[in-house]
Design a protein around this motif. Structure first.
Motif, PDB file in Angstrom:
ATOM      1  N   ALA A 199       1.326 -19.880 -65.588  1.00  0.00           N
ATOM      2  CA  ALA A 199       2.113 -20.726 -64.677  1.00  0.00           C
ATOM      3  C   ALA A 199       1.466 -20.784 -63.298  1.00  0.00           C
ATOM      4  CB  ALA A 199       3.545 -20.208 -64.582  1.00  0.00           C
ATOM      5  N   ARG A 200       0.942 -19.654 -62.828  1.00  0.00           N
ATOM      6  CA  ARG A 200       0.254 -19.652 -61.522  1.00  0.00           C
ATOM      7  C   ARG A 200      -0.991 -20.525 -61.557  1.00  0.00           C
ATOM      8  NH1 ARG A 200      -0.031 -13.394 -60.190  1.00  0.00           N
ATOM      9  NH2 ARG A 200       2.134 -12.945 -60.630  1.00  0.00           N
ATOM     10  N   MET A 201      -1.714 -20.471 -62.671  1.00  0.00           N
ATOM     11  CA  MET A 201      -2.910 -21.305 -62.792  1.00  0.00           C
ATOM     12  C   MET A 201      -2.525 -22.782 -62.773  1.00  0.00           C
ATOM     13  SD  MET A 201      -6.119 -21.718 -62.906  1.00  0.00           S
ATOM     14  CE  MET A 201      -6.771 -20.078 -63.191  1.00  0.00           C
ATOM     15  N   VAL A 202      -1.471 -23.145 -63.478  1.00  0.00           N
ATOM     16  CA  VAL A 202      -1.001 -24.531 -63.455  1.00  0.00           C
ATOM     17  C   VAL A 202      -0.659 -24.940 -62.030  1.00  0.00           C
ATOM     18  CG1 VAL A 202       0.875 -26.079 -64.171  1.00  0.00           C
ATOM     19  CG2 VAL A 202      -0.205 -24.569 -65.854  1.00  0.00           C
ATOM     20  N   ASP A 203       0.054 -24.080 -61.320  1.00  0.00           N
ATOM     21  CA  ASP A 203       0.406 -24.382 -59.925  1.00  0.00           C
ATOM     22  C   ASP A 203      -0.844 -24.545 -59.067  1.00  0.00           C
ATOM     23  OD1 ASP A 203       3.107 -24.248 -60.559  1.00  0.00           O
ATOM     24  OD2 ASP A 203       3.379 -22.226 -59.751  1.00  0.00           O
ATOM     25  N   ASP A 204      -1.798 -23.630 -59.234  1.00  0.00           N
ATOM     26  CA  ASP A 204      -3.039 -23.717 -58.444  1.00  0.00           C
ATOM     27  C   ASP A 204      -3.829 -24.976 -58.762  1.00  0.00           C
ATOM     28  OD1 ASP A 204      -2.419 -21.319 -57.219  1.00  0.00           O
ATOM     29  OD2 ASP A 204      -3.850 -20.117 -58.387  1.00  0.00           O
ATOM     30  N   LEU A 205      -3.878 -25.342 -60.022  1.00  0.00           N
ATOM     31  CA  LEU A 205      -4.571 -26.570 -60.408  1.00  0.00           C
ATOM     32  C   LEU A 205      -3.859 -27.792 -59.831  1.00  0.00           C
ATOM     33  CD1 LEU A 205      -5.384 -25.615 -64.080  1.00  0.00           C
ATOM     34  CD2 LEU A 205      -7.093 -26.155 -62.328  1.00  0.00           C
ATOM     35  N   ARG A 206      -2.544 -27.789 -59.917  1.00  0.00           N
ATOM     36  CA  ARG A 206      -1.757 -28.918 -59.399  1.00  0.00           C
ATOM     37  C   ARG A 206      -1.914 -29.044 -57.883  1.00  0.00           C
ATOM     38  NH1 ARG A 206       3.498 -27.147 -59.915  1.00  0.00           N
ATOM     39  NH2 ARG A 206       3.213 -26.449 -57.792  1.00  0.00           N
ATOM     40  N   ASP A 207      -1.945 -27.910 -57.191  1.00  0.00           N
ATOM     41  CA  ASP A 207      -2.035 -27.906 -55.738  1.00  0.00           C
ATOM     42  C   ASP A 207      -3.471 -28.064 -55.215  1.00  0.00           C
ATOM     43  OD1 ASP A 207       0.692 -27.508 -55.787  1.00  0.00           O
ATOM     44  OD2 ASP A 207       0.556 -25.354 -55.389  1.00  0.00           O
ATOM     45  N   GLY A 208      -4.429 -28.058 -56.129  1.00  0.00           N
ATOM     46  CA  GLY A 208      -5.826 -28.219 -55.730  1.00  0.00           C
ATOM     47  C   GLY A 208      -6.481 -26.930 -55.285  1.00  0.00           C
ATOM     48  N   ALA A 209      -5.821 -25.810 -55.444  1.00  0.00           N
ATOM     49  CA  ALA A 209      -6.405 -24.519 -55.049  1.00  0.00           C
ATOM     50  C   ALA A 209      -7.551 -24.127 -55.995  1.00  0.00           C
ATOM     51  CB  ALA A 209      -5.341 -23.431 -55.025  1.00  0.00           C
ATOM     52  N   VAL A 210      -7.522 -24.651 -57.217  1.00  0.00           N
ATOM     53  CA  VAL A 210      -8.555 -24.428 -58.217  1.00  0.00           C
ATOM     54  C   VAL A 210      -8.974 -25.800 -58.719  1.00  0.00           C
ATOM     55  CG1 VAL A 210      -9.055 -23.455 -60.490  1.00  0.00           C
ATOM     56  CG2 VAL A 210      -7.604 -22.193 -58.909  1.00  0.00           C
ATOM     57  N   PRO A 211     -10.274 -26.075 -58.772  1.00  0.00           N
ATOM     58  CA  PRO A 211     -10.701 -27.402 -59.253  1.00  0.00           C
ATOM     59  C   PRO A 211     -10.351 -27.608 -60.722  1.00  0.00           C
ATOM     60  CG  PRO A 211     -12.603 -25.990 -58.838  1.00  0.00           C
ATOM     61  CD  PRO A 211     -11.400 -25.242 -58.391  1.00  0.00           C
ATOM     62  N   ASP A 212      -9.943 -28.799 -61.063  1.00  0.00           N
ATOM     63  CA  ASP A 212      -9.579 -29.167 -62.432  1.00  0.00           C
ATOM     64  C   ASP A 212     -10.796 -29.755 -63.130  1.00  0.00           C
ATOM     65  OD1 ASP A 212      -8.313 -29.795 -64.758  1.00  0.00           O
ATOM     66  OD2 ASP A 212      -7.032 -31.349 -63.931  1.00  0.00           O
TER      67      ASP A 212
END
Length: 81
Positions: free
Chosen positions: A67-80
């Protein structure tokens, strides 16, 4: 498939696994209580139930990581990518 789509799919899988584990824990807990009321030795069943609850805890922790990874991906904190 994008990474966020993959992680969301993994989140759905984790949710299904958690729901199944919760059902199994509840079923065993109910069975153990019934056997205890009938005067049977439930020491082994209690150890199994403890192990199942610990496994459920690990599943919940894993779900939180996804869930944290999904949030980070959605927020742009981690590149998709």
């Amino acid at each position: 498939m994008s990474r966020i789509a993959y992680e969301r799919d993994q989140l759905r899988i984790a949710d299904r696994h958690i729901a199944a584990a919760e059902r199994r824990v509840l079923a065993l807990d109910t069975h153990v209580e019934e056997q205890r009321r009938l005067g049977h030795d439930v020491s082994l069943a209690e150890r199994v139930l403890l192990a199942m609850r610990q496994s459920l805890g690990v599943l919940l922790q894993h779900r939180e990581l996804i869930a944290r990874m999904v949030d980070d991906l959605r927020d742009g904190a981690v590149p998709d990518c």
